[in-house]
Design an enzyme around this catalytic site. Sequence first.
Site, PDB file in Angstrom:
ATOM      1  N   LEU A 159      78.739   7.627  -5.854  1.00 56.93           N
ATOM      2  CA  LEU A 159      80.188   8.041  -6.315  1.00 56.93           C
ATOM      3  C   LEU A 159      80.399   8.131  -7.648  1.00 56.93           C
ATOM      4  CD1 LEU A 159      81.828   7.263  -2.503  1.00 56.93           C
ATOM      5  CD2 LEU A 159      80.752   8.922  -3.288  1.00 56.93           C
ATOM      6  N   HIS A 192      84.878  11.943  -6.515  1.00 60.66           N
ATOM      7  CA  HIS A 192      85.081  11.793  -5.359  1.00 60.66           C
ATOM      8  C   HIS A 192      86.059  10.661  -5.003  1.00 60.66           C
ATOM      9  CE1 HIS A 192      80.345  11.356  -6.017  1.00 60.66           C
ATOM     10  NE2 HIS A 192      80.420  12.707  -4.540  1.00 60.66           N
ATOM     11  N   GLN A 241      69.204  20.644   1.836  1.00 58.72           N
ATOM     12  CA  GLN A 241      70.021  21.173   0.441  1.00 58.72           C
ATOM     13  C   GLN A 241      68.807  20.780  -0.183  1.00 58.72           C
ATOM     14  OE1 GLN A 241      73.959  19.113   1.094  1.00 58.72           O
ATOM     15  NE2 GLN A 241      73.830  19.637  -1.085  1.00 58.72           N
ATOM     16  N   LYS A 256      84.527  21.396  -8.467  1.00 58.06           N
ATOM     17  CA  LYS A 256      83.737  21.788  -9.460  1.00 58.06           C
ATOM     18  C   LYS A 256      82.400  22.632  -9.168  1.00 58.06           C
ATOM     19  CE  LYS A 256      79.949  18.752 -11.649  1.00 58.06           C
ATOM     20  NZ  LYS A 256      79.141  18.486 -10.916  1.00 58.06           N
TER      21      LYS A 256
END
Length: 280
Positions: free
Chosen positions: A33, A37, A61, A149
């Site tokens: 983080l 975040h 992913q 983002k």
Amino acid sequence: MRTVREVKALRGVVAAWKAAGQTVGVVPTMGALHPGHLSLIAAARAGADRVIATIFVNPRQFDSPEDLAKYPRTEDRDAGMLAVAGVDLLFAPPPEAVYPQGFATSVSVAGLSEGLCGAHRPGHFDGVATVVTKLFLMTGADRAFFGEKDWQQLQIVRRLARDLNIPVAVTGCPTLREADGLAMSSRNTRLSPADRAAAPALHRAMSAAGSAIRGGTPVADALARARQDILRAGFCEVEYLELRGAEGLEPLDAPDRPARLLAAAWLGGVRLIDNIVVDP
Ligand code: PAF
């Protein structure tokens, strides 16, 4: 802050909150983080009675096993940050709680997943869409918070929630930037000091291109100039630099509707992405 690792325990806590009439917000993360975040957590606290953060490094992913292995895992530190930020519940499941033996389902958002990052990272967005769908269904959250983002990811998440009738309101939160303009990202820690100094050139070149396009410079000329500036600053490759419709991500050759300029570029073995608004 309580930490749970099993879906049954998660559902028990959420059911009790909902029985008490409380709304639930979720902030999905892969950990490592940073202040970006924490801005999502702050938005969730402002927008829901209870806040769940999830930490799950989603194997589906990643482009390669090496990339997955390299991903920083800092759960103790992250949990401390989340507790201080006012998160009520941390859901940090082991891989087998998310993908049990025999798991065979995949969520794929056609069209939106195909260009930009999707063209360079085959399967990445199917992995994201699958895990985000699962996190929505496991948490039963009323609201979910994602960073702008990852603009393409945000559009994919909005679409899957709509297409699958998942009753969650998806909120995009503005990108947090360092003082020199570099978008905050867990990947920035992997930049060498020299590359860290060069990295803001990406956002600088994109902003200049955005202003030029708004000022009437043809899109192709503005993008060619930006590409040159990014490479001159020390980036080794510009994977893509494109003007797209903000929601549908259709390629644009003029900013005749709400638009985003999106880029991915490689700097010293680190892939950086960014995007900015270019409205008419
Ligand atoms: O943006 C991320 O950190 C991840 O893609 C997400 C949304 C947590 C899914 O694994």
